[in-house]
Design a protein around this motif. Structure first.
Motif, mmCIF file in Angstrom:
data_model
loop_
_atom_site.group_PDB
_atom_site.id
_atom_site.type_symbol
_atom_site.label_atom_id
_atom_site.label_comp_id
_atom_site.label_asym_id
_atom_site.label_seq_id
_atom_site.Cartn_x
_atom_site.Cartn_y
_atom_site.Cartn_z
ATOM 1 N N HIS A 169 28.099 1.719 -14.939
ATOM 2 C CA HIS A 169 29.169 2.546 -14.362
ATOM 3 C C HIS A 169 29.074 2.605 -12.841
ATOM 4 C CE1 HIS A 169 28.622 4.276 -18.504
ATOM 5 N NE2 HIS A 169 29.929 4.112 -18.495
ATOM 6 N N GLU A 170 27.854 2.507 -12.344
ATOM 7 C CA GLU A 170 27.608 2.594 -10.912
ATOM 8 C C GLU A 170 28.474 1.620 -10.108
ATOM 9 O OE1 GLU A 170 23.758 1.911 -7.927
ATOM 10 O OE2 GLU A 170 23.485 2.016 -10.098
ATOM 11 N N TYR A 206 31.520 0.394 -10.785
ATOM 12 C CA TYR A 206 32.898 0.886 -10.708
ATOM 13 C C TYR A 206 32.982 2.169 -9.876
ATOM 14 C CZ TYR A 206 33.613 -2.267 -14.717
ATOM 15 O OH TYR A 206 33.665 -3.362 -15.544
ATOM 16 N N MET A 207 32.035 3.070 -10.090
ATOM 17 C CA MET A 207 32.047 4.351 -9.384
ATOM 18 C C MET A 207 31.936 4.170 -7.878
ATOM 19 S SD MET A 207 29.507 6.531 -11.897
ATOM 20 C CE MET A 207 29.469 8.014 -10.873
ATOM 21 N N ASN A 215 39.275 -0.223 -11.028
ATOM 22 C CA ASN A 215 38.826 -1.055 -12.143
ATOM 23 C C ASN A 215 39.117 -2.527 -11.883
ATOM 24 O OD1 ASN A 215 37.661 0.639 -14.271
ATOM 25 N ND2 ASN A 215 39.675 1.592 -14.422
ATOM 26 N N THR A 254 34.424 4.076 -17.270
ATOM 27 C CA THR A 254 34.067 4.772 -16.036
ATOM 28 C C THR A 254 35.148 5.762 -15.626
ATOM 29 O OG1 THR A 254 32.928 2.746 -15.359
ATOM 30 C CG2 THR A 254 33.222 4.455 -13.687
ATOM 31 N N LYS A 285 22.626 9.328 -11.257
ATOM 32 C CA LYS A 285 23.942 8.738 -11.036
ATOM 33 C C LYS A 285 24.239 8.656 -9.546
ATOM 34 C CE LYS A 285 25.346 8.398 -15.387
ATOM 35 N NZ LYS A 285 25.629 7.074 -15.992
ATOM 36 N N LYS A 305 32.708 10.007 -12.375
ATOM 37 C CA LYS A 305 32.872 9.251 -13.612
ATOM 38 C C LYS A 305 33.666 10.090 -14.591
ATOM 39 C CE LYS A 305 30.022 7.323 -17.360
ATOM 40 N NZ LYS A 305 29.498 8.352 -18.253
ATOM 41 N N SER A 322 34.233 9.970 -18.208
ATOM 42 C CA SER A 322 33.804 9.378 -19.463
ATOM 43 C C SER A 322 34.842 9.583 -20.562
ATOM 44 C CB SER A 322 32.475 10.017 -19.874
ATOM 45 O OG SER A 322 32.121 9.644 -21.169
#
Length: 451
Positions: free
Chosen positions: A241-242, A244-245, A258, A281, A398, A409, A411
């Motif tokens: 996820h990191e 995209y974040m 994205n 994400t 995170k 994020k 989720s």
């Protein structure tokens, strides 16, 4: 503890490769695209009743000194070049001189509940990690693994290593006999290095037996690069996820984050390589919007005109309800006219029962399912005093900010949303989300796009 660690085994982290593959692949992409981005990371203990002792805090400080001495050896670089050829030459050269500098990047705080000056004082551990993204991305996995180890060294000590290898062997056999394709994903929340080693021994034995019996299941490898090298299995993993974040935070363009993330990944590693995309994400519906976009020529000359969904091998399900996810993605691929049999990797809180359940659901929907099994392998113990399960820590680190902007994020499981809550609400509105609660209960909460 009733069992002693072999003196040949390290107490904490003794290799930079004792980490998950996706940290290296992301660092490779960061070197190419984002070498000057400054980030911060935040730590969360999702089991706040499980507190560490002052002795654990002191031990963790000592481990920071050890992290500062690590470097990738010539043998490890040779392994990466042979087994991970997607890591380009520029990155392998970068690793030749790379070292962690925890005394510059990491601050550990201990706040006792009652300060008696004793090593047995319980309190709250917190981490602050700051620096260039390129320099700090490799702290997450060792810090989490060391924190888990510290808790079970100094707080919950009523356990031993008895039967850990056999337990992993039997779990592996069960998965293989039932045709599951799976890998070991347990570094972050392992009990300690020795446990991880025993688990890998057991799984390796199970895989060898599976080959002799021609079972349909396959142990594809481990997310831990060090153990992949030690046991001569594949290192498994793609992206977290990191990625995209952080890109979203850098650009502050959540509508296109994205797609930018998918494009940069493809631009770094090429078509069909590390091709499992992470969907949740910013909610899976928003991801699928981007996944359906055509690939520009400046991203990939060979895949120009195709969509990301066509080129990527498949997707990973890491939050929300798997049944709903499979249906959502199946409907998406059908609408796109994609007939290739795609992969779904399941990686959220897995055990044997869930693997078999999700395998059936995915295969019925014409997917190839695969499983990344973590804590169930590397932190499955019984408390010898109570004869009850010894509960693992649920801890995460995170990305918190990138170039001064908050990173968040969204989720598919509402309880896993992370980051600045004001920013979370802002992003929800930008992406056009409303909250729905499915009949199955809170665990299947997810986002749905407004229509």
């Amino acid at each position: 503890m009733g069992a002693e660690v072999s003196p040949q085994l390290p107490e904490g982290i003794s290799s930079l490769l004792d980490t998950d593959l996706y940290k290296l692949t992301m660092q490779c992409a960061i070197l190419k695209y984002y070498p000057d981005v400054y980030v911060t990371y935040g730590f969360t203990n999702r089991t706040p009743n499980m507190k560490l002792r002052r002795a654990a805090y002191k031990w963790l400080l000592q481990q920071m000194d050890k992290l500062a001495t690590l470097h990738v050896t010539a043998e490890e670089r040779a392994f990466l070049k042979k087994k991970c050829p997607y890591l380009n030459d520029a990155y392998i050269t970068f690793l030749e001189t790379f070292q962690l500098k925890p005394h510059e990047h990491v601050e550990i705080k201990f706040t006792p509940i009652e300060d008696n000056g004793s090593n047995d004082d319980e309190g709250i551990i917190d981490y602050s990690v700051k620096g260039l993204w390129l320099d700090t991305i490799l702290y997450e996995i060792p810090l989490l693994a060391l924190t888990s180890q510290a808790y079970f060294m100094f707080s919950d000590k009523n356990w031993d290593y008895d039967n850990q290898e056999e337990k992993a062997f039997q779990k592996g056999r069960e998965l293989l006999k039932n045709g599951c394709i799976f890998s070991e994903f347990g570094t972050r929340r392992r009990r300690d290095y020795h446990t991880h080693d025993l688990v890998m021994k057991g799984l390796y034995r199970a895989a060898e037996e599976g080959k002799s019996h021609d079972w349909k299941g396959v142990l594809t490898g481990t997310s831990n690069v060090h153990f992949a090298m030690k046991y001569d299995v594949n290192a498994v993993g793609t992206v977290a996820h990191e990625w995209y974040m952080t890109i979203a935070a850098i650009t502050d363009d959540y509508q296109n984050a994205n797609e930018v993330s998918l494009a940069k990944w493809l631009g770094c590693f090429g078509d069909g390589v590390l091709g499992i995309a992470l969907t949740d994400t910013f909610g899976t519906p928003a991801f699928l919007d981007a996944f359906s976009k055509p690939i520009p020529a400046d991203v990939s000359a060979t895949s120009h005109g195709k969509t990301y969904a066509q080129v990527y091998t498949g997707v990973r399900q890491d939050s929300g309800d798997p049944t709903n996810f499979v249906k959502l993605v199946r409907d998406f691929y059908d609408r796109q006219g994609i007939t290739d049999k795609k992969v779904i990797v399941f990686s959220d809180s897995l055990d044997i029962e869930h693997c078999l359940e999700y395998k059936k659901i995915a295969e019925e929907a014409n997917f190839n399912p695969s499983f990344g099994v973590g804590t169930f392998f590397t932190n499955d113990f019984i408390n010898m005093a109570s004869s009850e399960k010894s509960k693992p820590l649920n801890i995460v680190i995170k990305i918190a900010t990138a170039n001064g902007r908050p990173a968040v994020k969204l989720s598919d499981n509402l309880g896993k949303n992370t980051g600045d809550q004001t920013k979370v609400q802002e992003v929800k509105k930008k992406l056009g989300y409303t909250e729905l609660q499915w009949e199955q209960g809170d665990e299947s909460n997810r986002w749905t796009k407004q229509t």
